[in-house]
Design a protein around this motif. Structure first.
Motif, PDB file in Angstrom:
ATOM      1  N   HIS A   1       0.842  -1.192   0.000  1.00 22.71           N
ATOM      2  CA  HIS A   1       0.000   0.000   0.000  1.00 22.71           C
ATOM      3  C   HIS A   1       0.876   1.241   0.000  1.00 22.71           C
ATOM      4  O   HIS A   1       2.081   1.166   0.127  1.00 22.71           O
ATOM      5  N   GLY A   2       0.233   2.346  -0.140  1.00 25.80           N
ATOM      6  CA  GLY A   2       0.957   3.600  -0.053  1.00 25.80           C
ATOM      7  C   GLY A   2       1.543   4.027  -1.387  1.00 25.80           C
ATOM      8  O   GLY A   2       1.581   3.267  -2.350  1.00 25.80           O
ATOM      9  N   THR A   3       1.943   5.282  -1.413  1.00 26.40           N
ATOM     10  CA  THR A   3       2.432   5.876  -2.646  1.00 26.40           C
ATOM     11  C   THR A   3       3.689   6.672  -2.328  1.00 26.40           C
ATOM     12  O   THR A   3       3.755   7.370  -1.313  1.00 26.40           O
TER      13      THR A   3
ATOM     14  N   PRO B   1       2.712   4.494  -6.872  1.00 29.37           N
ATOM     15  CA  PRO B   1       2.345   3.499  -5.859  1.00 29.37           C
ATOM     16  C   PRO B   1       3.505   2.533  -5.636  1.00 29.37           C
ATOM     17  O   PRO B   1       4.201   2.164  -6.578  1.00 29.37           O
TER      18      PRO B   1
ATOM     19  N   GLN C   1       3.458  -0.514  -5.114  1.00 28.56           N
ATOM     20  CA  GLN C   1       3.270  -1.759  -5.854  1.00 28.56           C
ATOM     21  C   GLN C   1       3.982  -1.698  -7.212  1.00 28.56           C
ATOM     22  O   GLN C   1       4.689  -2.619  -7.602  1.00 28.56           O
TER      23      GLN C   1
END
Lengths: 289, 324
Positions: free
Chosen positions: A126-128, A138, A140
């Motif tokens: 998660h997160g950016t 992101p 990912q």
């Protein structure tokens, strides 16, 4: 402006994925002379493994990614042993066998996942990362890009710095001469398809959280892989990597401004043009047929 | 003359069977029979293309070109089937002629991929340009002809019509293959340098086979759309192309009747596995693999194999799809 930078980043990340499966295709074609039409389905199997084991059964993402690589490598090795080895003297027979595999894998995927809408895997990271106000990535996607680059660098090291890698390139250049030097062609073929399939599995596993997973997702993958392979020069691994990144940027921008179908049409036309103007591709060297 | 009698009798029996068969079938099977006859033309025209040794992956799309041509002519200009069919073939042949210039600069693997790319680009255009091609949903409203009192919307009359047209096309294809041109095509496949050395322009003959094959598959596309009434891009995707390959390879492509045998046998087989709907592609995949591994020359090689097996095992030729 934000869209522009975002497209560049997304294009680079796409380029990493494209390179992973295109390099695998080139490796298998170079060493075995077989066009693996089921290569897109290998990517699909990788993505399905993530969906089934990670998203459905809650196993952590990284172990599942390794499992996906192992599963796809296994499929690749089975194809080598039972299909490509018996038809070794006839490249077209190998190609047609791989089309058979394509159908079988699609049906297995349908049986495992069921018909219906495409599956989604929630991103495990998660997160950016906020680089600038206009540039957010992101984690990912960043993870996908990092792993792709790492895998390609490892492959480059393997091919250029190890004896086995030299042997593999020797077989790709001239199979008979390599055999005369005492290189075991069968063993090298196993390694080539093993590495190619592992990269496809990795690509599938990395793409899984970012794309729609369905039994027919391999179709777009194989078209992309063909375009990248031809534009980069058949048999040229570095060409495939450059072409993958360039084509991914091109495809991302055309998709953003004109839509996905137009992007693919342009890509196919580009490929036909390259085939006419420079059949050896941007990085290719002319090899005897 | 004497030894021809069994052949003539056999041919007449076959003809009688082909003429009688729709009367013993249900409506659903009559439909399938019509598509089977159309597919016979598809595989036979594909065989003409492969005679020169090049396996193209654009044949299904060429059928679509014919189909779309017929559809657009019917809807736009209200042309009847008698005009749309030849025009469907001509447009497919014209596009094939244009594609010759890029495609036949390549051979073998490059040609395979190039033809695939060109076909896919055409097919994606049908999806992208909703006017005039109708996008993913395609077009509909094409009707079969209505001559005198015969309504060709009924399966049996349309079957006879299809049979007549396909029969005529097969006759032409057969004559082409056994003419001087056909022999030259064989020579281009097996001994291209030798053929060139005696003055055969191999490029021209490859192009000729491709154009003529595309003409006939265009006609097949027209025939299909006039019966089905609708057309969409997915009918002519790589899936259908693979079916053509499977039919030709399982039947055997060394003889004229091999692909026909393949399409007939596999269509019957397809009907018998209808209850396993979701497994069908996998079963086809398995059949394809098994036939490549164990019967590389196709079904048509079975009699010769049996003969050589019974006759004490003369050396069996190993099948090979490409030379080189």
């Amino acid at each position: 402006m934000e869209l522009f930078f975002l497209s560049i980043i997304n294009g680079l990340i796409q380029g990493g994925f494209f390179a992973l499966f295109a390099v695998g295709l080139v490796l298998i074609f170079g060493v075995m002379g077989v066009v693996n039409f089921a290569h897109g389905e290998l990517v699909m199997v990788g993505a399905y493994t993530i969906w089934l084991v990670h998203a459905q059964h809650g196993v952590a993402y990284i172990p599942t990614l390794i499992l996906a690589i192992l599963v796809v490598t296994g499929v690749g090795l089975l194809m080598e042993r039972f299909l490509f080895r018996p038809t070794r003297n006839d490249p077209l027979a190998g190609l047609i066998c791989s089309i058979g595999v394509l159908f079988i894998l699609q049906v297995i995927a349908t049986l495992v996942g069921g018909e219906g809408p495409s599956k989604q895997v929630p991103p495990p990271f998660h997160g950016t990362l906020v680089l600038f106000e206009f540039l957010r990535i992101p984690y990912q996607r960043l993870f996908g890009l990092g792993i792709s680059v790492l895998a390609l660098a490892t492959l480059w090291y393997f091919l250029t710095r190890t004896r086995l890698g030299w042997a593999l390139r020797a077989v790709a250049l001239d199979r008979e001469a390599a055999a005369l030097q005492g290189i075991n062609i069968t063993r090298i073929s196993v390694i080539a398809i093993g590495v190619g399939a592992a990269l496809a599995g990795l690509a599938g596993g990395l793409m899984a959280p970012l794309t729609n997973i369905n039994p027919h997702m391999g179709h777009n993958v194989i078209i992309t892989a063909f375009i990248v392979t031809i534009v980069g020069g058949v048999g040229s691994l570095s060409g495939a990597v450059y072409a993958a990144v360039l084509y991914a940027l091109f495809h991302t921008f055309v998709t953003v401004y004109f839509g996905g179908t137009v992007a693919t049409i342009c890509g196919l036309i580009l490929m036909v043009v390259v085939l006419i103007v420079r059949p050896t591709g941007i990085m290719g060297v002319r090899v005897s047929e | 003359m004497k030894e021809n009698w069994p052949k003539i009798v056999g041919f007449l029996l076959l003809l009688a069977a082909v003429l009688a068969v729709p009367h013993f079938l249900q409506f659903h099977h009559q439909d399938l029979l019509i598509f089977l006859v159309i597919n016979v033309l598809v595989v036979t025209s594909y065989r003409l293309v492969t005679l020169t040794g090049e396996w193209s992956l654009i044949h299904a799309v060429m059928m679509g070109v014919g189909g779309y041509t017929a559809t657009l002519l019917f809807r736009g200009f209200e042309l009847g089937m008698w005009f749309t069919l030849p025009l469907a073939g001509l447009v497919a042949a014209a596009i094939a002629a244009l594609l010759c210039f890029p495609l036949f600069r390549m051979t073998q693997f490059y040609f395979l991929i190039g033809s695939f790319a060109a076909g896919e680009a055409i097919r994606l255009c049908w999806i992208e340009f909703i006017i005039p091609f109708g996008g993913t949903g395609g077009l509909s409203g094409v009707e079969p002809p209505f001559v005198f009192d015969i309504d060709f919307l009924e399966p049996i009359p349309y079957y006879y019509l299809t049979l007549a047209i396909v029969g005529l096309c097969l006759l032409i294809l057969y004559r082409i293959e056994n003419s001087r041109i056909g022999l030259t095509l064989h020579s281009v496949h097996w001994k291209a340098p030798l053929a060139e050395s005696v003055g055969v322009d191999t490029w021209r003959y490859r192009a000729l086979a491709f154009i003529v094959g595309s003409f006939f598959v265009g006609v097949a596309g027209g025939l299909k759309v006039h019966y089905l009434g609708t057309i969409n891009p997915n009918q002519f995707g790589i899936g259908f192309m693979v079916f053509i390959l499977i039919w030709v390879i399982v039947g055997g492509y060394n003889r004229f009747y091999g692909p026909i045998l393949g399409v007939v046998v596999l269509t019957l087989f397809d009907e018998s596995i209808r209850q396993f709907e979701e497994f069908r592609p996998a079963i086809y995949g398995a059949v394809l693999i098994l036939s490549i591994l164990f019967l590389p020359k196709g079904l048509e090689s079975i009699p010769a194999r049996l003969r050589s097996w019974a006759g004490g095992g003369s050396d069996r030729e190993k099948g090979k799809l490409t030379d080189g």
